[in-house]
Design an enzyme around this catalytic site. Structure first.
Site, PDB file in Angstrom:
ATOM      1  N   ASP A  46     -12.008  24.973  40.965  1.00  0.00           N
ATOM      2  CA  ASP A  46     -13.251  24.219  40.784  1.00  0.00           C
ATOM      3  C   ASP A  46     -14.035  24.746  39.574  1.00  0.00           C
ATOM      4  OD1 ASP A  46     -15.752  22.858  41.322  1.00  0.00           O
ATOM      5  OD2 ASP A  46     -15.128  22.692  43.414  1.00  0.00           O
ATOM      6  N   THR A  87     -17.112  17.162  41.324  1.00  0.00           N
ATOM      7  CA  THR A  87     -16.096  17.683  42.247  1.00  0.00           C
ATOM      8  C   THR A  87     -15.384  16.599  43.082  1.00  0.00           C
ATOM      9  OG1 THR A  87     -17.185  19.799  42.399  1.00  0.00           O
ATOM     10  CG2 THR A  87     -15.778  19.222  44.240  1.00  0.00           C
ATOM     11  N   ASN A 108     -20.376  12.863  43.935  1.00  0.00           N
ATOM     12  CA  ASN A 108     -20.389  13.637  45.183  1.00  0.00           C
ATOM     13  C   ASN A 108     -21.265  12.887  46.190  1.00  0.00           C
ATOM     14  OD1 ASN A 108     -18.788  15.688  44.168  1.00  0.00           O
ATOM     15  ND2 ASN A 108     -20.553  16.835  43.395  1.00  0.00           N
ATOM     16  N   LYS A 169     -14.979  24.144  50.212  1.00  0.00           N
ATOM     17  CA  LYS A 169     -15.770  22.913  50.249  1.00  0.00           C
ATOM     18  C   LYS A 169     -15.065  21.846  51.079  1.00  0.00           C
ATOM     19  CE  LYS A 169     -17.844  23.206  45.615  1.00  0.00           C
ATOM     20  NZ  LYS A 169     -17.951  22.562  44.284  1.00  0.00           N
ATOM     21  N   ASP A 170     -15.795  21.130  51.910  1.00  0.00           N
ATOM     22  CA  ASP A 170     -15.176  20.056  52.696  1.00  0.00           C
ATOM     23  C   ASP A 170     -14.497  19.024  51.784  1.00  0.00           C
ATOM     24  OD1 ASP A 170     -17.462  18.397  51.883  1.00  0.00           O
ATOM     25  OD2 ASP A 170     -18.578  19.307  53.510  1.00  0.00           O
ATOM     26  N   ARG A 171     -15.215  18.576  50.754  1.00  0.00           N
ATOM     27  CA  ARG A 171     -14.626  17.535  49.901  1.00  0.00           C
ATOM     28  C   ARG A 171     -13.405  18.038  49.142  1.00  0.00           C
ATOM     29  NH1 ARG A 171     -19.523  19.065  47.902  1.00  0.00           N
ATOM     30  NH2 ARG A 171     -19.756  19.694  45.722  1.00  0.00           N
ATOM     31  N   ASP A 313     -16.735  27.531  41.030  1.00  0.00           N
ATOM     32  CA  ASP A 313     -17.792  26.562  40.728  1.00  0.00           C
ATOM     33  C   ASP A 313     -19.166  27.127  41.065  1.00  0.00           C
ATOM     34  OD1 ASP A 313     -18.622  23.732  40.021  1.00  0.00           O
ATOM     35  OD2 ASP A 313     -19.369  23.809  42.070  1.00  0.00           O
ATOM     36  N   HIS A 317     -22.132  27.794  38.369  1.00  0.00           N
ATOM     37  CA  HIS A 317     -23.469  27.190  38.483  1.00  0.00           C
ATOM     38  C   HIS A 317     -24.555  28.262  38.500  1.00  0.00           C
ATOM     39  CE1 HIS A 317     -22.824  22.915  38.947  1.00  0.00           C
ATOM     40  NE2 HIS A 317     -21.816  23.128  39.774  1.00  0.00           N
ATOM     41  N   HIS A 361     -13.095  19.625  37.023  1.00  0.00           N
ATOM     42  CA  HIS A 361     -13.990  19.393  35.885  1.00  0.00           C
ATOM     43  C   HIS A 361     -14.177  20.729  35.185  1.00  0.00           C
ATOM     44  CE1 HIS A 361     -17.064  21.409  38.274  1.00  0.00           C
ATOM     45  NE2 HIS A 361     -16.788  20.583  39.267  1.00  0.00           N
TER      46      HIS A 361
END
Ligand SMILES: [Zn+2]
Length: 553
Positions: A46, A87, A108, A169-171, A313, A317, A361
């Site tokens: 990520d 994401t 998202n 992450k769930d996604r 990720d 951030h 990304h």
């Protein structure tokens, strides 16, 4: 005489073709059994920029990233071919071989034009959490409209080949694994620190997952995070103390070392692990248990494991592209990959599995840092833009109620209201485009009308069009100047169609993969058709990418 023999031969061939052969004589073809890998592992890192492969090269060992490069195929000019680079869309595009235009994951979160509310890409109110009493498990891939290569492998093998998805992450777990996945697992931090799932897949956690959760694996990483090597050797990143990074609550300076046990309570409990290098180690531990627990890669029917490393990720951030924290996170991820590949060698067998690694990304250098280096960049003043735009609407249309929602650089219009005013929607869109293009740091503005009536083949316009879903996207789409973001003044973010967000690694290695590298441009939707071609299965149903023939043996 010769012709009689020929006739006889033809006759024999015909009769033998009609006769049923015993199963042992059926010729094995390319598209099944032992020619295929026993296991395909898809890895998404990520927020991994392409230059994280090259910048930290001298710090990587031989068993992680470099093993993939040295034994496999390196696509050095690999890009996302749509906007927005987030994401949810990223993971979906890797595994479906297409873009938001077709798979429907346009962000998202996005504004749902039907229900008039913001929705989350993996949210599903019709399922329940498994493994926690919190709502964190009410998730499924229901908003993804197309199939993944894992889905196609399940269909091809009559559901005998398994698919499992894993990510903090769930996604990052749910979207790659697809609609027919046996299970997807993601991390629930807070006061629990456990891996959870949803009733979309199963009604309770399998024993190996409960055992893993009971082992207090997450707890074991609540220790001191210091640099892997001496920090003075981290010459590939900026100074540890600088004005461009966020940091953790409860610690004044964003500098090593970080005592995670101490910082935990001020930073949402176990969630603090997500924003440290240890989040990736925990993911690796869990992925290894998944392979053992689900017996992936143990027979000749190909299984699929999708793993997404999300900690990169969160660290990006928080601390930014040039931080010491990012460098250490990649050095440690390289060690985790080495450990993971060694495990695969032993569990599935070297040469029996295929791995690809890419990202969802990239990320922009912190604009406040770029500004200090005199590179054009900055922060968008959304409040000022909104006020000016509202004033314009009131002056021009005598009302600001024309706008329903503004999100993801898109404006959603109230079409019913516009209709009731007797206005033409296309005229309203065009008027707004002409207004907004005059605003500061707005580089381009397009209307839905333009997106649906033109066919762009290159440039930012084609990226927007690949990300534009007629059913779900907004009426007006804005593009900001390069390196201008809507974000706080510390840390990095992403979402644009510029190289820092689109250029990401693409490495393949293992069974069926050639050794080599290319600077020819490849795009993210090429990955799924390439894996499909390797397995001899159907492409995901809406795939727009092409198989990379030079990668496959
Ligand atoms: Zn992000």
């Amino acid at each position: 005489m010769k012709s009689i023999i020929n006739l006889l031969v033809v006759f024999l061939i015909i009769t033998s073709c009609n006769a049923q052969k015993p199963i042992s004589e059926v010729k094995k073809t390319d598209s099944n059994d032992q020619n295929n890998p026993k296991l395909v592992v898809g890895i998404v890192v990520d927020q991994m920029r392409y230059d994280y492969l090259t910048r930290f090269d001298s710090k990587y060992g031989d068993g992680g990233f470099k093993r993939m490069i040295n034994e496999g195929f390196n696509c050095k000019n690999n890009h996302f071919n749509y906007i927005p680079t987030y994401t949810g869309p990223g993971h979906t595009s890797v595994y479906t071989g297409t873009t938001p235009k077709y798979h429907g994951i346009i962000g998202n979160n996005w504004y749902d034009k039907e229900t008039k509310e913001m929705v989350y890409c993996a949210q599903d109110d019709n399922v329940q959490s498994v493994g926690t009493a919190h709502d964190a498990g009410k998730m499924s891939p229901n908003r993804m409209k197309t199939t993944t290569f894992g889905d196609e492998n399940r269909l091809f093998t009559q559901m005998r080949g398994k698919t499992i998805g894993v990510s903090l992450k769930d996604r990052g777990a749910i979207l790659p694994a697809g609609h027919t996945a046996n299970a997807a697992y993601w991390f629930h931090g807070r006061d629990e620190g456990v891996w959870i799932s949803s009733t979309f897949y199963q009604n309770e956690l399998p024993k190996w997952v409960s055992d893993f959760n009971a082992s207090e694996a997450a707890e074991s990483y609540l220790k001191v995070w210091d640099t892997y090597y001496d920090i003075s050797t981290y010459t590939e990143s900026g100074s540890d103390e600088n004005a461009f990074e966020g940091g953790f609550k409860g610690k004044e300076k964003a500098t090593f070392p970080y005592d995670l046990a101490k910082l935990k309570d001020d930073n949402r409990g176990f969630d603090i692990l997500k924003a440290t290098a240890y989040g990736n180690s925990l993911t690796t531990d869990f992925a290894i248990e998944a392979i053992k627990g689900e017996q992936l890669g143990q027979d000749n029917i190909t299984d699929v494991l999708t793993v997404s490393f999300s900690a990169t990720d969160y660290v990006g951030h928080n601390f930014g592209v040039s931080s010491k924290e990012i460098e250490d996170t990649y050095i440690r991820l390289d060690k985790d990959l080495e450990r993971f590949f060694k495990f695969l060698d032993q569990q599935v067998g070297e040469g029996n599995y295929t791995v690809f690694l890419t990202a969802d990304h990239g990320a922009v250098e912190v604009p406040s840092y770029l500004q200090s280096m005199k590179i054009p960049s900055g922060y968008l003043n959304n409040k000022e833009t909104r006020t000016r735009f509202t004033d314009y609407l009131n002056a021009k249309f005598k009302s600001s109620d024309l706008i329903e929602n503004i999100s993801n650089d898109q404006i959603f219009l109230n079409r019913k209201y516009i209709d009731s005013l007797g206005l033409n929607i296309n005229d309203v869109q065009e008027a707004m485009v002409n207004e907004l293009i005059g605003y500061k740091h707005v580089e381009k503005v397009f209307s839905a009308h333009t997106m649906t009536t033109s066919n762009f083949t290159n440039g930012i316009e084609s990226l927007l069009q690949n990300g534009y879903n007629q059913k779900r996207s907004g009426d007006i789409i804005l593009v900001a100047d390069p390196a201008y973001i809507s974000y706080g003044k510390t840390g990095s973010t992403h979402g644009s169609g510029l190289n820092y967000d689109t250029h990401v690694p693409l490495l393949f290695f293992g069974k069926g993969i050639n050794h080599g590298e290319t600077y020819d441009k490849t795009v993210i939707p090429d990955i799924a058709p390439t894996i499909s071609a390797l397995l001899g299965i159907s492409f995901p149903n809406a795939a727009t990418g092409k198989p990379l023939g030079f990668v496959i043996d």
